[in-house]
Design a protein around this motif. Sequence first.
Motif, short mmCIF file in Angstrom:
data_model
loop_
_atom_site.label_atom_id
_atom_site.label_comp_id
_atom_site.label_asym_id
_atom_site.label_seq_id
_atom_site.Cartn_x
_atom_site.Cartn_y
_atom_site.Cartn_z
N PRO A 153 57.38 31.88 53.00
CA PRO A 153 56.93 32.65 51.64
C PRO A 153 58.52 32.99 50.71
O PRO A 153 58.16 32.96 49.50
N ALA A 198 58.54 24.76 50.79
CA ALA A 198 58.20 25.83 50.30
C ALA A 198 56.71 26.25 50.92
O ALA A 198 56.10 27.70 50.98
N GLU A 199 56.07 25.23 51.55
CA GLU A 199 54.55 25.51 52.28
C GLU A 199 55.01 26.27 53.57
O GLU A 199 54.26 26.74 54.20
N ARG A 220 56.59 34.02 48.42
CA ARG A 220 56.48 32.61 47.97
C ARG A 220 56.85 32.43 46.67
O ARG A 220 56.51 33.15 45.68
#
Length: 316
Positions: free
Chosen positions: A132, A128-129, A250
């Motif tokens: 987005p 997820a980092e 995100r």
Amino acid sequence: MSAEPNKRPPPQLIRVPLPEGLVFSPLALSLLAGTVFVAGVITFLLGLSKGSFAAWMGSVMLVVGVFLLAWWPHRAAQRRKLHAAYIERLRAEGSEPVAVALAERWTRSDAGVSDKDVREVLAGMRTAEQSPAQIVCLGDIDVPEVGEVFFEPEIITPTRSIGGQLYFIPIAAMLVTFWLLQVMHVIPGRAVNLGGFGYFLAMGFSAAVVWVWRSTIRPTYIRMAPGVIQVLEFRYGRGKPVIRSYAMDRGTLAVLRGKAAGKKIQGLSLTLLRDGQRNVIQLSQMRKCANVLGTVWQALLSTAPTPPLSDEGLLG
């Protein structure tokens, strides 16, 4: 993030092909074998006092149960070998580590990978980092090139969303009407057995219930625009719809399951998850589903800015 203003970076795309051959669960096979064996023992013992036929049937069931119990370890080992080969093939093809991690949990092609498993793998890989938004394709799914495509917001009506199932309704209605006319002796002859048409009746009834619910009792629409898919639900007594919005930034996860290769679309669904919200859209049930799928890809993949969308109604 992109340095260009008003331009959204593309989501992270994770593709996991179908693990062919992994269809039957060893656990299910062992339970079936045990059930047949126990039933065979009971039938055989009862047959000793009830008659030779029951004893013979019990003997046959015992033989089948023993065969299944003996075959189960072989089948389990075969499945482990097939799954290991599937994982090795993905690694040899240079698949991303997150795709391999998801494939390791896909042990049955007929069961797929749950939303919980997908989220756990993504969280463990800290993907997820890196992006987005995330799109996970589970199965034989062709992904088109979209880029910065702008299109006017498109609305999917309740009728269109289940259009592929609506043809069961008139079929079921005709069967019931014909049966009633025979029961009331309007049409001569013996009344047809509706049990033989159970599939059409069940599908027609369920489609009618879903259609009435989504179109009349709680009208539900799907709105798509570049970078967002929304589910709008109108509730009785409320002017504004309840909107569940899935913007492609995100925190949004889109999971596609099924087959969409070439012109063949089969069992294709889209699951959208964000901030505790969850919606499942059955794409293969929609009328002109190929056209809808094209718009879905544009909404998910387009890097064009999202236009203003009304929170009062469908348009405006």
